[in-house]
Scaffold this motif. Structure first.
Motif, PDB file in Angstrom:
ATOM      1  N   MET A   1       0.586  -1.478   0.116  1.00 41.01           N
ATOM      2  CA  MET A   1       0.397  -0.252   0.019  1.00 41.01           C
ATOM      3  C   MET A   1       0.644   1.121  -0.076  1.00 41.01           C
ATOM      4  O   MET A   1       2.404   1.334   0.691  1.00 41.01           O
ATOM      5  CB  MET A   1      -1.007  -0.084   1.078  1.00 41.01           C
ATOM      6  N   ALA A   2       0.391   2.084  -1.258  1.00 39.72           N
ATOM      7  CA  ALA A   2       1.757   3.439  -0.561  1.00 39.72           C
ATOM      8  C   ALA A   2       0.864   4.240   0.777  1.00 39.72           C
ATOM      9  O   ALA A   2      -0.411   3.564   1.357  1.00 39.72           O
ATOM     10  CB  ALA A   2       1.149   4.476  -2.589  1.00 39.72           C
ATOM     11  N   ARG A   3       1.394   5.121   0.732  1.00 37.17           N
ATOM     12  CA  ARG A   3       1.462   5.834   2.748  1.00 37.17           C
ATOM     13  C   ARG A   3       0.706   6.760   1.936  1.00 37.17           C
ATOM     14  O   ARG A   3       0.691   7.176   0.813  1.00 37.17           O
ATOM     15  CB  ARG A   3       2.986   6.614   2.454  1.00 37.17           C
ATOM     16  N   PRO A   4      -0.612   6.881   2.838  1.00 37.89           N
ATOM     17  CA  PRO A   4      -1.420   7.914   2.756  1.00 37.89           C
ATOM     18  C   PRO A   4      -0.383   9.046   2.864  1.00 37.89           C
ATOM     19  O   PRO A   4      -0.134   9.417   3.358  1.00 37.89           O
ATOM     20  CB  PRO A   4      -2.544   7.511   4.043  1.00 37.89           C
ATOM     21  N   TYR A   5      -1.339  10.238   2.145  1.00 41.76           N
ATOM     22  CA  TYR A   5      -0.822  11.680   1.554  1.00 41.76           C
ATOM     23  C   TYR A   5      -1.400  11.766   3.141  1.00 41.76           C
ATOM     24  O   TYR A   5      -2.762  11.527   3.853  1.00 41.76           O
ATOM     25  CB  TYR A   5      -1.212  12.288   0.330  1.00 41.76           C
ATOM     26  N   ARG A   6      -1.018  12.855   3.996  1.00 42.96           N
ATOM     27  CA  ARG A   6      -1.620  13.842   4.896  1.00 42.96           C
ATOM     28  C   ARG A   6      -1.666  15.046   4.642  1.00 42.96           C
ATOM     29  O   ARG A   6      -0.153  15.685   4.408  1.00 42.96           O
ATOM     30  CB  ARG A   6      -0.835  13.012   6.411  1.00 42.96           C
ATOM     31  N   VAL A   7      -2.563  15.695   5.404  1.00 38.01           N
ATOM     32  CA  VAL A   7      -2.664  17.069   5.587  1.00 38.01           C
ATOM     33  C   VAL A   7      -3.132  17.668   6.480  1.00 38.01           C
ATOM     34  O   VAL A   7      -4.452  16.897   6.600  1.00 38.01           O
ATOM     35  CB  VAL A   7      -3.308  17.524   3.809  1.00 38.01           C
ATOM     36  N   GLU A   8      -2.577  18.751   7.378  1.00 42.16           N
ATOM     37  CA  GLU A   8      -3.778  19.224   8.774  1.00 42.16           C
ATOM     38  C   GLU A   8      -4.544  20.095   7.338  1.00 42.16           C
ATOM     39  O   GLU A   8      -4.206  21.120   6.949  1.00 42.16           O
ATOM     40  CB  GLU A   8      -2.568  20.175   9.438  1.00 42.16           C
ATOM     41  N   VAL A  36      -8.454  19.530  -2.550  1.00 40.52           N
ATOM     42  CA  VAL A  36      -7.993  20.733  -2.945  1.00 40.52           C
ATOM     43  C   VAL A  36      -6.745  20.150  -2.835  1.00 40.52           C
ATOM     44  O   VAL A  36      -5.819  20.792  -3.947  1.00 40.52           O
ATOM     45  CB  VAL A  36      -9.111  21.362  -2.993  1.00 40.52           C
ATOM     46  N   ILE A  37      -6.199  20.490  -1.324  1.00 40.97           N
ATOM     47  CA  ILE A  37      -4.752  20.290  -1.192  1.00 40.97           C
ATOM     48  C   ILE A  37      -3.919  19.712  -1.911  1.00 40.97           C
ATOM     49  O   ILE A  37      -2.893  19.813  -2.145  1.00 40.97           O
ATOM     50  CB  ILE A  37      -4.411  21.179   0.359  1.00 40.97           C
ATOM     51  N   GLY A  38      -4.290  18.746  -1.311  1.00 41.89           N
ATOM     52  CA  GLY A  38      -3.353  17.663  -1.837  1.00 41.89           C
ATOM     53  C   GLY A  38      -3.334  16.998  -3.430  1.00 41.89           C
ATOM     54  O   GLY A  38      -2.644  17.323  -4.346  1.00 41.89           O
ATOM     55  N   PHE A  39      -4.608  17.605  -4.282  1.00 44.02           N
ATOM     56  CA  PHE A  39      -4.239  17.691  -5.597  1.00 44.02           C
ATOM     57  C   PHE A  39      -3.966  18.522  -6.506  1.00 44.02           C
ATOM     58  O   PHE A  39      -3.450  18.188  -7.520  1.00 44.02           O
ATOM     59  CB  PHE A  39      -6.049  17.915  -6.540  1.00 44.02           C
ATOM     60  N   ARG A  40      -2.915  19.706  -5.191  1.00 41.91           N
ATOM     61  CA  ARG A  40      -2.565  20.690  -5.864  1.00 41.91           C
ATOM     62  C   ARG A  40      -1.175  20.176  -5.619  1.00 41.91           C
ATOM     63  O   ARG A  40      -0.411  20.383  -7.011  1.00 41.91           O
ATOM     64  CB  ARG A  40      -2.544  22.316  -4.683  1.00 41.91           C
ATOM     65  N   GLU A  41      -1.192  19.586  -4.770  1.00 40.33           N
ATOM     66  CA  GLU A  41       0.511  19.000  -4.625  1.00 40.33           C
ATOM     67  C   GLU A  41       0.480  17.492  -6.003  1.00 40.33           C
ATOM     68  O   GLU A  41       2.127  17.212  -6.677  1.00 40.33           O
ATOM     69  CB  GLU A  41       0.727  18.574  -3.026  1.00 40.33           C
ATOM     70  N   TRP A  42      -0.289  16.592  -5.933  1.00 37.26           N
ATOM     71  CA  TRP A  42      -0.281  14.704  -6.888  1.00 37.26           C
ATOM     72  C   TRP A  42       0.075  15.635  -8.187  1.00 37.26           C
ATOM     73  O   TRP A  42       0.690  14.880  -9.249  1.00 37.26           O
ATOM     74  CB  TRP A  42      -0.879  14.784  -6.950  1.00 37.26           C
ATOM     75  N   MET A  77      -5.086  10.614   3.229  1.00 41.09           N
ATOM     76  CA  MET A  77      -6.016  10.846   1.938  1.00 41.09           C
ATOM     77  C   MET A  77      -5.692   9.813   1.301  1.00 41.09           C
ATOM     78  O   MET A  77      -3.823   9.950   1.178  1.00 41.09           O
ATOM     79  CB  MET A  77      -6.314  11.580   1.279  1.00 41.09           C
ATOM     80  N   TRP A  78      -6.244   8.167   0.264  1.00 40.07           N
ATOM     81  CA  TRP A  78      -5.241   7.217  -0.909  1.00 40.07           C
ATOM     82  C   TRP A  78      -6.034   7.456  -0.923  1.00 40.07           C
ATOM     83  O   TRP A  78      -7.745   7.201  -1.322  1.00 40.07           O
ATOM     84  CB  TRP A  78      -4.605   6.603  -0.202  1.00 40.07           C
ATOM     85  N   VAL A  79      -5.952   6.669  -2.494  1.00 44.25           N
ATOM     86  CA  VAL A  79      -6.643   6.388  -3.609  1.00 44.25           C
ATOM     87  C   VAL A  79      -7.147   4.881  -3.434  1.00 44.25           C
ATOM     88  O   VAL A  79      -6.146   4.197  -2.732  1.00 44.25           O
ATOM     89  CB  VAL A  79      -5.735   6.380  -5.214  1.00 44.25           C
ATOM     90  N   THR A  80      -8.197   4.456  -3.993  1.00 43.37           N
ATOM     91  CA  THR A  80      -8.162   2.544  -3.402  1.00 43.37           C
ATOM     92  C   THR A  80      -8.931   2.298  -4.817  1.00 43.37           C
ATOM     93  O   THR A  80      -9.061   0.942  -4.927  1.00 43.37           O
ATOM     94  CB  THR A  80      -9.574   2.673  -2.455  1.00 43.37           C
ATOM     95  N   ARG A  81      -9.416   2.976  -5.770  1.00 39.57           N
ATOM     96  CA  ARG A  81     -10.061   2.472  -7.036  1.00 39.57           C
ATOM     97  C   ARG A  81      -9.694   3.625  -8.179  1.00 39.57           C
ATOM     98  O   ARG A  81      -9.704   4.753  -8.138  1.00 39.57           O
ATOM     99  CB  ARG A  81     -11.364   2.047  -6.838  1.00 39.57           C
ATOM    100  N   VAL A  82      -9.117   2.280  -9.193  1.00 38.99           N
ATOM    101  CA  VAL A  82      -8.425   3.676 -11.037  1.00 38.99           C
ATOM    102  C   VAL A  82      -9.548   3.053 -11.429  1.00 38.99           C
ATOM    103  O   VAL A  82      -9.467   2.055 -12.404  1.00 38.99           O
ATOM    104  CB  VAL A  82      -7.621   4.041 -10.897  1.00 38.99           C
ATOM    105  N   ALA A  83     -10.497   3.742 -12.560  1.00 40.12           N
ATOM    106  CA  ALA A  83     -10.660   3.230 -14.118  1.00 40.12           C
ATOM    107  C   ALA A  83     -10.855   4.121 -14.164  1.00 40.12           C
ATOM    108  O   ALA A  83     -10.042   5.270 -14.662  1.00 40.12           O
ATOM    109  CB  ALA A  83     -12.544   3.411 -13.629  1.00 40.12           C
ATOM    110  N   ALA A  84     -11.194   4.258 -16.337  1.00 41.36           N
ATOM    111  CA  ALA A  84     -10.734   4.523 -17.315  1.00 41.36           C
ATOM    112  C   ALA A  84     -11.618   6.219 -16.918  1.00 41.36           C
ATOM    113  O   ALA A  84     -10.894   7.902 -17.827  1.00 41.36           O
ATOM    114  CB  ALA A  84     -11.903   4.758 -17.965  1.00 41.36           C
ATOM    115  N   ALA A  85     -12.576   6.864 -16.205  1.00 35.05           N
ATOM    116  CA  ALA A  85     -13.566   8.397 -15.938  1.00 35.05           C
ATOM    117  C   ALA A  85     -12.735   8.448 -14.622  1.00 35.05           C
ATOM    118  O   ALA A  85     -14.417   9.277 -14.396  1.00 35.05           O
ATOM    119  CB  ALA A  85     -14.320   7.878 -17.543  1.00 35.05           C
ATOM    120  N   SER A  86     -12.726   7.382 -14.118  1.00 33.88           N
ATOM    121  CA  SER A  86     -13.143   7.846 -12.202  1.00 33.88           C
ATOM    122  C   SER A  86     -12.606   7.083 -11.089  1.00 33.88           C
ATOM    123  O   SER A  86     -11.579   6.226 -11.817  1.00 33.88           O
ATOM    124  CB  SER A  86     -14.871   7.415 -11.914  1.00 33.88           C
TER     125      SER A  86
END
Length: 147
Positions: A1-8, A36-42, A77-86
């Motif tokens: 498992m990827a380490r969860p992203y953490r933000v205060e 929103v904060i995570g997506f700016r970093e990702w 926060m972490w991703v648990t499923r990735v599909a073509a559009a979601s």
């Protein structure tokens, strides 16, 4: 498992309800702020939210009451499923290590790429799917599932 992203994420005085707890609806705001904060970093080179990303569903399990305080909460926060559009994100709202070790909520958000002009779903790009997969981990096991 990827380490969860953490933000205060700070709490606001207005987050409290009449019982002195952070209102259940405000938990979703905490998750949105973390996202929103995570997506700016990702995705530092593009505006993933502004380019068309919509929430398809939320699941949240409230585990402990959270009362207003000056110290922020931490959102894992972490991703648990990735599909073509979601894709799905799982979260935990917890105390930062400097505050304690309480978990207040566990949650999941479904998100879909969306073409705002055409008003229809669109496929995620190859780079976006690769970034999301690099942050993928095991989904949470919610207590109510299977009841």
């Amino acid at each position: 498992m990827a380490r969860p992203y953490r933000v205060e994420v700070p709490l606001r005085w207005s987050d409290m309800d009449a019982y002195g707890h952070v209102n259940n609806v405000q938990y979703l705001r905490l998750l949105e702020d973390a996202r929103v904060i995570g997506f700016r970093e990702w995705f530092p080179d593009r505006d993933v939210v502004g380019s068309g990303l919509v929430v398809t569903h939320h699941v949240i399990e409230y585990l402990r009451p959270l009362v207003y305080r000056a110290q922020p909460v931490e959102v894992e926060m972490w991703v648990t499923r990735v599909a073509a559009a979601s894709f799905d994100l799982d979260y935990r709202i917890i105390d930062p290590l400097s505050v304690g070790n309480t978990t207040y909520a566990a949650a999941r958000t479904g998100l879909a790429a969306f073409d705002l002009a055409a008003e229809r779903p669109r496929r995620l790009g190859h780079e976006a799917r690769a970034e999301l997969r690099s942050r993928q981990g095991e989904p949470l096991a919610f207590k109510w599932v299977g009841r």
